[in-house]
Design a protein around this motif. Structure first.
Motif, short mmCIF file in Angstrom:
data_model
loop_
_atom_site.label_atom_id
_atom_site.label_comp_id
_atom_site.label_asym_id
_atom_site.label_seq_id
_atom_site.Cartn_x
_atom_site.Cartn_y
_atom_site.Cartn_z
N SER A 11 0.95 -1.16 0.23
CA SER A 11 0.00 0.00 0.12
C SER A 11 0.93 1.28 0.03
CB SER A 11 -1.02 0.04 1.22
OG SER A 11 -1.94 0.87 1.19
N ALA A 12 0.65 2.12 1.21
CA ALA A 12 1.54 3.32 1.15
C ALA A 12 3.11 2.94 1.05
CB ALA A 12 1.42 4.02 2.34
N GLY A 13 3.54 1.79 1.66
CA GLY A 13 4.85 1.22 1.80
C GLY A 13 5.39 0.84 0.39
N ALA A 14 4.42 0.60 -0.45
CA ALA A 14 4.76 0.00 -1.93
C ALA A 14 5.00 1.26 -2.58
CB ALA A 14 3.69 -0.61 -2.11
N VAL B 125 3.32 -4.51 -3.07
CA VAL B 125 2.37 -5.28 -2.90
C VAL B 125 1.03 -4.10 -2.64
CG1 VAL B 125 1.07 -6.79 -1.44
CG2 VAL B 125 3.32 -7.09 -1.64
N HIS B 126 -0.04 -4.36 -3.45
CA HIS B 126 -1.16 -3.29 -3.52
C HIS B 126 -0.68 -1.88 -3.52
CE1 HIS B 126 -2.89 -7.32 -1.29
NE2 HIS B 126 -2.61 -7.38 -2.59
N PRO B 127 -0.01 -1.51 -4.37
CA PRO B 127 0.56 -0.30 -4.57
C PRO B 127 -0.33 0.87 -4.32
CG PRO B 127 0.94 -1.07 -6.44
CD PRO B 127 0.30 -2.20 -5.76
N ASP C 277 -9.79 -5.15 -4.85
CA ASP C 277 -9.03 -4.15 -4.32
C ASP C 277 -9.25 -2.89 -5.36
OD1 ASP C 277 -7.32 -2.00 -2.96
OD2 ASP C 277 -5.48 -3.07 -3.53
N LEU C 278 -9.68 -1.73 -4.81
CA LEU C 278 -9.72 -0.49 -5.73
C LEU C 278 -8.51 -0.13 -6.32
CD1 LEU C 278 -11.56 2.11 -6.38
CD2 LEU C 278 -10.74 3.05 -4.22
N LEU C 279 -7.55 -0.44 -5.74
CA LEU C 279 -6.02 -0.05 -6.23
C LEU C 279 -5.61 -1.06 -7.26
CD1 LEU C 279 -4.35 1.14 -2.94
CD2 LEU C 279 -5.48 2.62 -4.77
N LYS C 280 -6.36 -1.98 -7.64
CA LYS C 280 -5.61 -2.92 -8.49
C LYS C 280 -5.41 -2.71 -9.88
CE LYS C 280 -8.43 -5.43 -11.23
NZ LYS C 280 -9.70 -6.15 -11.69
#
Length: 316
Positions: free
Chosen positions: A163-166, A192-194, A258-261
Motif C-alpha cells: 500500500s503506502a509502503g509500496a 504489494v497493492h501499491p 482491491d480498488l487499487l488493483k
C-alpha cells in the motif's frame, strides 16, 4: 465539558479521527509486539535507532543461520497504512516479516518512518531515504548495527512494501536510480497493492465513486501541500524519472477486489513503455481485497503471495 472534545472535525475511518479540540485518535494499527525470537520460525528480531532527533527507527529480523558468518540478501521493508497508521511493531507486520525472513532466508530491516498528519508526506519518503543511507553505511562492515555488518549481502538488496509502503518502495527505487547509493546493489523491488492514484479514472475506478472519494481525500489529508492526485508522488505516469528506476526487476502484487488493483496493472504498462530496461511481473490474487495477506496470513492466497515474494528474491 467543552463539546469540541467529542465533536469530530475529520473522519477518516477506519484509519483515524480528528476532533475539533485538535485530538487525533488512530483507530487501528496501534497494537505493538516487542522484538523477540519467534518460536514458529526461529527468526530473531531487535529494534534499532536510525535517527534519534527525527524519531526514525527500524526493526531488524535475522533468520536461523547455517553458519556464524553467513551473508544473506537484504530486504528493506516499508509498511503500509495510508501514510498515517501502523508501524513495523504492529502484529500483522511483525508476523509478516518473521514469515518472509524465514521463507526467503534473508536479513530484513523494517523501517519506522514518521506518519501524517503530524508529519505530512513526503516526510515518510525522506525518513525512508535516510534509513537506506543508514543501511548503506554498513557496506564496509563497520556500521553501527552488527547484524548488518556480519550478515547483510549488499550485492543482493531488495525493497518491498504494501500500500503506502509500496509507494515508498517505488520512490526509493527511483532515488537509487537518480541519486545512487554507493555500495548497495538494488536487485529488485516488490510492490504489494501499491498506493498509486491519479485524476483520470482507469479500469473499474469509474464505477466506484465512494472509494474514489475516500482515496482522493486521504491523499489530500496526508499531503496537504500536494498539487493533487496527479502529483508524481502518487501518479507514476507524471514522473519524468520513471525510466530511471534503479533496479532490473519488479514484482507487483494486486488483488482482484482491491480498488487499487488497476493502478498496479497500469504501473506495469508504464514501466513497459517508459524506456526502463528491466522486467516487471504482476501477480493477481483472485477474490481478495486490499492487504488480505496481513488480515488472513494463513489463507491459500496469502501463502502463495509469500512464496512468490520469496522466489522473486532468491532467483535474482
Amino acid at each position: 465539558m467543552d463539546s469540541s472534545s467529542s465533536e469530530v472535525a475529520q473522519d477518516f475511518s477506519p484509519f483515524l479521527k480528528i476532533f475539533k479540540d485538535g485530538r487525533l485518535v488512530r483507530l487501528m494499527g496501534c497494537d505493538v509486539l516487542p522484538p523477540s525470537r519467534d518460536p514458529a520460525t526461529d527468526v530473531e528480531s531487535k529494534d534499532v535507532v536510525i535517527s534519534k532527533d527525527d524519531d526514525v527507527s527500524a526493526r531488524i529480523f535475522l533468520p536461523k543461520l547455517h553458519h556464524p558468518t553467513q551473508k544473506l540478501p537484504l530486504l528493506v521493508y516499508f509498511h503500509g497504512g495510508g501514510f498515517c497508521i501502523e508501524t513495523p511493531f504492529s502484529p500483522p507486520y511483525h508476523n509478516f516479516l518473521n514469515s518472509i525472513v524465514s521463507k526467503a532466508h534473508i536479513v530484513a530491516v523494517s523501517v519506522h518512518y514518521r506518519r501524517a498528519p503530524e508529519h505530512p508526506v513526503p516526510v515518510a519518503h525522506e525518513d525512508s531515504w535516510a534509513s537506506l543511507k543508514w543501511a548503506a553505511a554498513h557496506v564496509g562492515g563497520d556500521g553501527p548495527e552488527e547484524w548488518l555488518n556480519r550478515h547483510a549481502d549488499f550485492g543482493r538488496v531488495f525493497f518491498a512494501g504494501d500500500s503506502a509502503g509500496a509507494n515508498i518502495s517505488h520512490h526509493m527505487g527511483i532515488r537509487v536510480g537518480t541519486h545512487g547509493l554507493p555500495g548497495l546493489d538494488l536487485r529488485g523491488i516488490v510492490l504489494v497493492h501499491p498506493f498509486f492514484w491519479g485524476v483520470e479514472r482507469i479500469g473499474s475506478e469509474a464505477q466506484k465513486a465512494e472509494g474514489v472519494g475516500i482515496v482522493d481525500n486521504l491523499w489530500r489529508f496526508t499531503c496537504p501541500a500536494s498539487s493533487g492526485s496527479d502529483d508524481p508522488l502518487m501518479n507514476p505516469a507524471k514522473d519524468p524519472n520513471l525510466g530511471k528506476l534503479g533496479c532490473e526487476r519488479v514484482l507487483v502484487c494486486v488483488a482482484e477486489n482491491d480498488l487499487l488493483k488497476d493502478r498496479g496493472w497500469y504501473y506495469k504498462e508504464l514501466l513497459d513503455k517508459c524506456g526502463w530496461k528491466g522486467v516487471v511481473e504482476v501477480m493477481e490474487a483472485i477474490g481478495e481485497g486490499h492487504v488480505f495477506h496481513l488480515l488472513d496470513p494463513d489463507s491459500h492466497n496469502a501463502v502463495s503471495l509469500l512464496d512468490r515474494i520469496a522466489s522473486f528474491i532468491n532467483h535474482s
